[in-house]
Design an enzyme around this catalytic site. Structure first.
Site, PDB file in Angstrom:
ATOM      1  CG  HIS A 163       7.894  29.921   4.596  1.00  0.00           C
ATOM      2  ND1 HIS A 163       7.660  30.327   5.754  1.00  0.00           N
ATOM      3  CD2 HIS A 163       7.255  30.879   3.534  1.00  0.00           C
ATOM      4  CE1 HIS A 163       7.259  31.686   5.501  1.00  0.00           C
ATOM      5  NE2 HIS A 163       7.056  31.966   4.431  1.00  0.00           N
ATOM      6  CG  HIS A 169      12.119  31.288  15.078  1.00  0.00           C
ATOM      7  ND1 HIS A 169      12.471  32.439  14.294  1.00  0.00           N
ATOM      8  CD2 HIS A 169      11.145  30.970  14.344  1.00  0.00           C
ATOM      9  CE1 HIS A 169      11.704  32.855  13.398  1.00  0.00           C
ATOM     10  NE2 HIS A 169      10.558  31.853  13.615  1.00  0.00           N
ATOM     11  CG  ASP A 177       5.260  25.699  12.674  1.00  0.00           C
ATOM     12  OD1 ASP A 177       4.537  26.313  12.471  1.00  0.00           O
ATOM     13  OD2 ASP A 177       6.418  25.834  12.072  1.00  0.00           O
TER      14      ASP A 177
HETATM   15  N1  CMC Z   1      16.368  20.102  17.601  1.00  0.00           N
HETATM   16  C1  CMC Z   1      17.346  19.935  18.054  1.00  0.00           C
HETATM   17  N2  CMC Z   1      18.496  20.660  17.891  1.00  0.00           N
HETATM   18  C2  CMC Z   1      18.481  21.607  17.352  1.00  0.00           C
HETATM   19  C3  CMC Z   1      17.302  22.191  16.759  1.00  0.00           C
HETATM   20  C4  CMC Z   1      16.108  21.319  17.082  1.00  0.00           C
HETATM   21  N3  CMC Z   1      14.718  21.695  16.663  1.00  0.00           N
HETATM   22  N4  CMC Z   1      17.100  23.357  16.213  1.00  0.00           N
HETATM   23  C5  CMC Z   1      18.399  23.583  16.532  1.00  0.00           C
HETATM   24  N5  CMC Z   1      19.178  22.804  17.039  1.00  0.00           N
HETATM   25  C6  CMC Z   1      20.573  22.786  17.116  1.00  0.00           C
HETATM   26  C7  CMC Z   1      21.341  22.793  15.977  1.00  0.00           C
HETATM   27  O1  CMC Z   1      21.697  21.284  16.003  1.00  0.00           O
HETATM   28  C8  CMC Z   1      22.698  23.438  16.345  1.00  0.00           C
HETATM   29  O2  CMC Z   1      23.426  22.432  17.504  1.00  0.00           O
HETATM   30  P1  CMC Z   1      25.050  22.632  17.364  1.00  0.00           P
HETATM   31  O3  CMC Z   1      25.369  24.197  17.629  1.00  0.00           O
HETATM   32  O4  CMC Z   1      25.513  21.765  18.399  1.00  0.00           O
HETATM   33  O5  CMC Z   1      25.278  22.173  16.059  1.00  0.00           O
HETATM   34  C9  CMC Z   1      22.044  24.607  17.191  1.00  0.00           C
HETATM   35  O6  CMC Z   1      20.895  23.954  17.740  1.00  0.00           O
HETATM   36  C10 CMC Z   1      21.984  25.688  16.117  1.00  0.00           C
HETATM   37  O7  CMC Z   1      21.024  25.446  15.232  1.00  0.00           O
HETATM   38  P2  CMC Z   1      20.802  25.907  13.617  1.00  0.00           P
HETATM   39  O8  CMC Z   1      20.534  25.015  12.754  1.00  0.00           O
HETATM   40  O9  CMC Z   1      22.379  26.753  13.408  1.00  0.00           O
HETATM   41  O10 CMC Z   1      19.891  27.332  13.788  1.00  0.00           O
HETATM   42  P3  CMC Z   1      19.385  27.866  12.673  1.00  0.00           P
HETATM   43  O11 CMC Z   1      18.740  29.253  13.166  1.00  0.00           O
HETATM   44  O12 CMC Z   1      19.905  27.812  11.396  1.00  0.00           O
HETATM   45  O13 CMC Z   1      17.734  26.923  12.512  1.00  0.00           O
HETATM   46  C11 CMC Z   1      15.494  26.273  12.838  1.00  0.00           C
HETATM   47  C12 CMC Z   1      16.539  27.524  12.979  1.00  0.00           C
HETATM   48  C13 CMC Z   1      14.054  26.650  12.970  1.00  0.00           C
HETATM   49  C14 CMC Z   1      15.760  25.852  10.965  1.00  0.00           C
HETATM   50  C15 CMC Z   1      15.911  24.876  13.522  1.00  0.00           C
HETATM   51  O14 CMC Z   1      15.961  25.380  15.097  1.00  0.00           O
HETATM   52  C16 CMC Z   1      15.010  23.921  13.306  1.00  0.00           C
HETATM   53  O15 CMC Z   1      15.483  23.004  12.496  1.00  0.00           O
HETATM   54  N6  CMC Z   1      14.177  23.432  14.121  1.00  0.00           N
HETATM   55  C17 CMC Z   1      13.127  22.568  13.793  1.00  0.00           C
HETATM   56  C18 CMC Z   1      12.165  22.787  12.808  1.00  0.00           C
HETATM   57  C19 CMC Z   1      11.116  23.746  12.925  1.00  0.00           C
HETATM   58  O16 CMC Z   1      10.403  23.560  14.110  1.00  0.00           O
HETATM   59  N7  CMC Z   1      10.773  24.837  12.024  1.00  0.00           N
HETATM   60  C20 CMC Z   1       9.660  25.759  12.518  1.00  0.00           C
HETATM   61  C21 CMC Z   1      10.452  27.344  12.381  1.00  0.00           C
HETATM   62  S1  CMC Z   1       9.360  28.313  12.914  1.00  0.00           S
HETATM   63  C22 CMC Z   1       8.284  28.769  11.690  1.00  0.00           C
HETATM   64  C23 CMC Z   1       8.389  30.145  11.000  1.00  0.00           C
HETATM   65  O17 CMC Z   1       8.470  30.889  11.740  1.00  0.00           O
HETATM   66  O18 CMC Z   1       8.926  30.174   9.774  1.00  0.00           O
END
Ligand code: CMC
Length: 429
Positions: free
Chosen positions: A267, A306, A362
């Site tokens: 978070h 995100h 972030d």
């Molecule tokens: N770098 C590389 N690949 C990514 C990233 C990333 N930062 N984020 C998502 N992907 C890829 C992921 O591997 C997947 O690829 P594939 O379809 O080939 O398997 C695809 O994009 C979809 O990803 P997901 O994990 O299903 O997406 P999600 O909506 O579950 O995750 C997230 C969202 C924020 C957890 C993720 O984008 C992430 O881990 N980002 C990095 C951590 C980060 O910066 N977090 C801060 C969030 S903002 C703070 C807040 O508002 O709370």
């Protein structure tokens, strides 16, 4: 077109018409769907509440596809540009912008509640020298419930109002003291001549000077960061505040639970991870190899992507501009060049474009916090100070919403049943 959903239960062949209101069906309506008269009704299984609306809320609107974030209908860009944190806090709490008289009274009230009882200070001084500031903040906000036992009277509007003022006012004091504690420096008392954010900087950094004079550009940058973090609808910590608050406990206990939720790395902790990543990359020449590693699935580009924003995170654009303003004062952070180059490459690369991955809130905030000379443990404390009006606005909505009940999800039981208990004396003999 009829606003209803027809469900046919193939176990029984019975059809049910459920009304659709605001794009939702009532989960309780599914309870009418039963395989047999005595059987439990149908329920939804939704770990992490990914597709469950838990409340009606008029606080914050997000459209992730279009990159829109609005507080009480006002776009975040306009608030960040032309408002200030206390005015935004008023907006979130009261639902509309203040008149001049309401604004002045609000600022006066918040300013004159920044001091805490001396025993809160001794309480905080009792923490170990290396206590995490988030742990200190969480505990001391929870402890405030013992100083204001009247806060349990949550059904009284005047009482709620005074607790809201106290909490917004005291949060910077507690946050700054948790920072000073780790440094072994004396706690600095609030200076009520200063603005909310300038006073926070004074409590953080003042030493022997009679008045701490923060650069107005730094004050504006931090104030803007507070605005950007002030609310984000039903996120993990807001949900924690609502869930705990639904037991009708006092708001200090509920907000303390929210701080606990924010403490978690999924978070509030991602900006710290961005900073570590940029330091590890080290030089621009290492970026292509790093990006290749990300595309091969070795790791994630932290600060990108995100769950909700699939176009761009509107907060990221504003933070990037604030980072440039801060570096005018503090001198540039060498990591900025790496961040800018990383962003440029990622925004052109098919991997990121196809997956709709853009910088999130972030990506640049950690760089700003580092320029202020905050250690990474403090980053989430800053987030918590900014988020406090949002938590309280969500809590106020909760306690006044006649539809709300104590939060109590169902479960799918997967354990054993009706075993015979053998006393330990017989099992172990
Ligand atoms: N770098 C590389 N690949 C990514 C990233 C990333 N930062 N984020 C998502 N992907 C890829 C992921 O591997 C997947 O690829 P594939 O379809 O080939 O398997 C695809 O994009 C979809 O990803 P997901 O994990 O299903 O997406 P999600 O909506 O579950 O995750 C997230 C969202 C924020 C957890 C993720 O984008 C992430 O881990 N980002 C990095 C951590 C980060 O910066 N977090 C801060 C969030 S903002 C703070 C807040 O508002 O709370």
């Amino acid at each position: 077109m009829t606003d209803s959903l027809t469900i046919r239960d193939n176990r029984t062949g019975v059809e049910y018409d459920l009304p659709i209101t605001d794009g939702t069906i009532r989960a309780a309506d599914l309870g009418k769907i039963k395989a047999e008269d005595e059987a439990p009704g149908l329920a939804v299984y939704d770990p992490g509440f990914v597709n469950t609306a838990s409340c009606r809320s008029a606080v914050t609107y997000i459209d992730g596809d279009k990159g829109i974030l609005e507080y009480r209908g006002y776009p975040i860009e306009q608030l960040a540009e032309s408002s200030n944190f206390l005015e935004v806090a008023y907006l979130l709490i009261h639902g509309e912008l203040p008149s001049q008289a309401e604004h002045d009274e609000w600022v006066h009230q918040i300013t004159y509640h920044t001091f805490v009882h001396e025993n809160v200070k001794s309480f905080m001084q009792g923490f170990r020298y290396d206590a995490h500031p988030m742990g200190m903040l969480m505990a001391s906000v929870g402890a405030l419930s013992t100083f204001y036992p009247d806060a349990r009277n949550i059904h009284d509007a005047d009482n709620r109002n005074i607790q809201v003022i106290r909490m917004i006012a005291k949060m910077p004091t507690l946050g700054a003291w948790s920072f000073r504690h780790a440094q072994g420096k004396p706690y600095v008392y609030p200076d009520n001549d200063l603005s909310y954010t300038a006073n926070f900087l004074s409590m953080l950094f003042k030493m022997s000077e009679s008045k701490f004079d923060a650069d107005p550009r730094l004050v504006k940058a931090l104030d803007t960061l507070f605005i950007l973090h002030a609310d984000h609808e039903q996120n993990c910590s807001a949900n924690a505040v609502r869930s705990v608050g639904s037991s009708q406990v006092d708001p200090y206990s509920a907000v303390s639970a929210g701080i606990g939720a924010l403490f978690g790395p999924l978070h509030g902790g991602a900006n710290e991870a961005v900073l570590r990543m940029l330091k590890r990359i080290g030089t621009k020449s290492e970026i292509p190899a790093f990006i290749e590693g990300v595309k091969n699935g070795n790791e994630r580009l932290m600060g990108f992507g995100h769950r909700v924003y699939k176009n761009y995170d509107p907060r990221a654009k504003i933070i990037k501009q604030q980072a440039l303003n801060v570096f005018e004062v503090t001198g540039t952070n060498p990591l900025l060049e790496i961040a800018l180059e990383l962003e440029k490459i990622a925004l052109e690369d098919e991997y990121f474009v196809k997956r709709r991955l853009y910088p999130n809130v972030d990506f640049y905030s950690g760089l700003i916090y580092e320029a202020f000379q905050f250690p990474p443990e403090m980053f989430t404390v800053l987030f918590a100070i900014g988020r406090t009006p949002g938590w309280l606005a969500q809590w106020l909505e909760l306690v006044q919403d006649p539809e709300q009940k104590i939060a109590r999800p169902k479960q799918i039981y997967t354990g054993a049943r009706t075993l015979d208990f053998t006393p330990a004396s017989q099992r172990w003999s």
